[in-house]
Design a protein around this motif. Structure first.
Motif, short mmCIF file in Angstrom:
data_model
loop_
_atom_site.label_atom_id
_atom_site.label_comp_id
_atom_site.label_asym_id
_atom_site.label_seq_id
_atom_site.Cartn_x
_atom_site.Cartn_y
_atom_site.Cartn_z
N ASN A 249 0.90 -1.24 0.07
CA ASN A 249 0.11 -0.09 -0.16
C ASN A 249 0.87 1.40 0.12
O ASN A 249 0.53 2.21 -0.70
CB ASN A 249 -0.79 -0.04 1.04
CG ASN A 249 -2.11 -1.14 0.97
OD1 ASN A 249 -2.41 -1.53 -0.16
ND2 ASN A 249 -2.38 -1.49 2.29
N ASN A 250 1.81 1.24 0.70
CA ASN A 250 2.89 2.56 0.74
C ASN A 250 3.33 2.53 -0.62
O ASN A 250 3.72 3.85 -0.84
CB ASN A 250 3.94 2.24 1.79
CG ASN A 250 3.20 2.40 3.39
OD1 ASN A 250 2.40 2.85 3.45
ND2 ASN A 250 3.77 1.58 4.15
N LEU A 251 4.06 1.49 -1.18
CA LEU A 251 4.40 1.49 -2.48
C LEU A 251 3.47 2.12 -3.57
O LEU A 251 3.74 3.22 -4.31
CB LEU A 251 5.05 0.22 -2.93
CG LEU A 251 5.71 0.30 -4.33
CD1 LEU A 251 6.85 0.93 -4.47
CD2 LEU A 251 5.89 -1.29 -4.71
N MET A 252 2.18 1.50 -3.46
CA MET A 252 1.37 2.13 -4.28
C MET A 252 0.80 3.82 -4.07
O MET A 252 0.90 4.49 -5.21
CB MET A 252 0.09 1.21 -4.30
CG MET A 252 0.22 0.03 -4.72
SD MET A 252 1.14 -0.28 -6.61
CE MET A 252 -0.24 0.52 -7.44
N LYS A 253 1.06 3.92 -2.71
CA LYS A 253 0.65 5.40 -2.63
C LYS A 253 1.64 6.62 -3.02
O LYS A 253 1.69 7.26 -3.62
CB LYS A 253 0.63 5.46 -1.08
CG LYS A 253 0.36 6.89 -0.76
CD LYS A 253 -0.08 6.78 0.98
CE LYS A 253 1.35 6.68 1.87
NZ LYS A 253 0.83 6.92 3.19
N PHE A 254 3.23 5.90 -2.89
CA PHE A 254 4.22 6.46 -3.27
C PHE A 254 4.31 6.87 -4.86
O PHE A 254 4.36 7.89 -5.54
CB PHE A 254 5.54 5.90 -2.89
CG PHE A 254 6.88 6.74 -3.32
CD1 PHE A 254 7.20 7.80 -2.88
CD2 PHE A 254 7.39 6.06 -4.75
CE1 PHE A 254 8.48 8.50 -3.46
CE2 PHE A 254 8.62 6.79 -5.29
CZ PHE A 254 9.03 7.92 -4.50
N LEU A 255 3.72 5.58 -5.58
CA LEU A 255 3.80 5.70 -7.07
C LEU A 255 2.61 6.31 -7.51
O LEU A 255 2.73 7.33 -8.62
CB LEU A 255 3.83 4.26 -7.52
CG LEU A 255 4.93 3.37 -7.29
CD1 LEU A 255 4.59 2.04 -7.85
CD2 LEU A 255 6.13 3.84 -7.93
N ASP A 256 1.48 6.49 -6.90
CA ASP A 256 0.52 7.40 -7.48
C ASP A 256 0.82 9.05 -7.20
O ASP A 256 0.34 9.77 -7.66
CB ASP A 256 -0.88 7.07 -6.35
CG ASP A 256 -1.39 5.93 -6.93
OD1 ASP A 256 -1.11 5.04 -8.10
OD2 ASP A 256 -2.13 5.26 -6.19
N SER A 257 1.52 9.19 -5.85
CA SER A 257 2.18 10.43 -5.63
C SER A 257 2.96 11.06 -6.73
O SER A 257 2.68 12.04 -7.14
CB SER A 257 2.50 10.55 -4.34
OG SER A 257 1.80 10.38 -3.34
N ALA A 258 3.99 10.16 -7.13
CA ALA A 258 4.86 10.55 -8.02
C ALA A 258 4.25 10.88 -9.23
O ALA A 258 4.64 11.74 -10.12
CB ALA A 258 6.11 9.42 -8.00
N GLY A 259 3.37 10.02 -9.59
CA GLY A 259 2.55 9.97 -10.92
C GLY A 259 1.75 11.41 -10.99
O GLY A 259 1.80 12.13 -12.01
N LEU A 260 1.35 11.72 -9.66
CA LEU A 260 0.32 13.14 -9.72
C LEU A 260 1.35 14.37 -9.88
O LEU A 260 1.03 15.28 -10.66
CB LEU A 260 -0.21 13.24 -8.45
CG LEU A 260 -0.96 14.56 -8.22
CD1 LEU A 260 -1.92 14.60 -9.25
CD2 LEU A 260 -1.26 14.53 -6.84
N VAL A 261 2.73 14.20 -9.33
CA VAL A 261 3.50 15.40 -9.69
C VAL A 261 4.14 15.54 -11.01
O VAL A 261 4.36 16.48 -11.60
CB VAL A 261 4.91 15.05 -8.67
CG1 VAL A 261 5.80 16.11 -9.12
CG2 VAL A 261 4.49 14.89 -7.31
N ILE A 262 4.46 14.42 -11.70
CA ILE A 262 4.78 14.30 -13.23
C ILE A 262 3.47 14.49 -13.96
O ILE A 262 3.86 15.63 -14.93
CB ILE A 262 5.03 12.91 -13.51
CG1 ILE A 262 6.51 12.41 -12.63
CG2 ILE A 262 5.67 12.98 -14.85
CD1 ILE A 262 6.94 11.06 -12.95
N ALA A 263 2.22 14.49 -13.66
CA ALA A 263 1.24 14.64 -14.28
C ALA A 263 0.88 16.24 -14.18
O ALA A 263 0.45 16.78 -15.61
CB ALA A 263 -0.07 13.99 -13.78
#
Length: 308
Positions: free
Chosen positions: A244-258
């Motif tokens: 869950n922490n990994l998916m939360k980090f990846l989603d957050s990184a995706g939002l920054v890049i988006a």
């Protein structure tokens, strides 16, 4: 191997008399020919020995048929063989056929048979009940040795998890599954034995010891299974949390890049009226705006602990 014994006041004595006249008959890892000889001599059903070396054998107690033996009983209890590596071989069934004058033991456990043949038991009932007790004590010793492994796994689970520990947990759980199903059957077997007509003249304390020791085995197995289940649940929860922490980090990184991609995407449209279209520094201005917005989003996500 088939060995014959006569019972004297000093204990079992190896003999060469006819098989039918022997008091105690022990078959350790017998061949098919020896089983055939035994069944023919005592008119026993050969099918009863079909699973003599298999974990699929069922612990049970009942009367069996024979024209030679006097209303004999058939008993199956489990022994433990330390020399084998796999639990399927370590948990070995002991097939016991007996009446008032004969005792036949068929097993793959050589050390248990040596212990009773080297004893000074002077009657068959003593040999029978001490043999069963010996099997119970060996299994209890094995279960107690598992407790240290369970404690080590519990300590490791509280610190984290690894593939090695998960494999150890799976292996130990597998062993206890075999123990649990075997001892559940054996509990009802011991209860039936101590309530049978054969035990009416056996001292009450001997019967009680068998029952209590079997209850200890069953309780120990259930406790250890529950402990392993709790450790397994802890491993699963920790893996889920990390995922869950990994998916939360990846989603957050995706939002920054988006956010950066959104800004540069707008500025890259091939239409008129775009700001800084002909400006010498238009690219750097656009890049700066995208970077500032991305950093702002990253800061807000960090404040919300979404980047951990």
């Amino acid at each position: 191997m088939l060995n014959k014994y006569s019972i004297s006041t000093s204990g079992p004595q190896k003999t060469t008399i006819a098989l039918k006249q022997a008091d105690l008959i022990i078959l350790t890892r017998p061949t098919d020919e020896e089983i055939q000889q035994l069944c023919q001599t005592f008119n026993l059903n050969k099918f009863s020995f079909r699973y003599r070396s298999s974990p699929e054998e069922v612990s049970r107690f009942h009367r069996t048929t024979s024209d030679v033996l006097d209303n004999p009983f058939f008993l199956v209890v489990y022994d433990y063989i330390f020399s084998f590596k796999h639990i399927e071989k370590q948990l070995a069934p002991s097939l016991i056929i007996f009446d008032s004058d004969h005792l036949i033991i068929c097993t793959d456990s050589e050390d248990s048979c040596k212990n009773i043949t080297n004893s000074n038991y002077s009657n068959l009932s003593e040999i029978l009940f001490n043999y069963i007790s010996q099997c119970q004590y060996k299994i209890m010793d094995v279960l107690v040795s598992y407790k240290k492994q369970i404690d080590d796994l519990d300590s490791a689970a509280r610190r984290g998890f690894s593939n090695t520990r998960l494999r150890e947990l799976t292996t130990l759980t597998r062993k206890l599954v075999f123990f649990e199903h075997t001892m559940v059957d054996q509990t009802s077997t011991i209860e039936a034995l101590v309530k049978s007509d054969f035990c009416q003249n056996v001292p009450q304390d001997i019967c009680q010891n068998l029952t209590v020791e079997q209850q200890r085995l069953t309780k120990a197995i259930h406790i250890f299974r529950d402990l392993l289940d709790s450790i397994s649940s802890l491993f699963t929860a920790m893996m889920d949390s990390n995922l869950n922490n990994l998916m939360k980090f990846l989603d957050s990184a995706g939002l920054v890049i988006a956010v950066a991609a959104l800004v540069t995407g707008f500025m890259g449209m091939n239409v008129g009226g775009l700001p800084w279209k002909d400006d010498l520094y238009g690219f750097w201005i656009t890049l700066g705006i995208a970077s500032i917005l991305s950093l702002l989003i990253a800061y807000l996500l960090h404040r919300k602990q979404y980047l951990k």
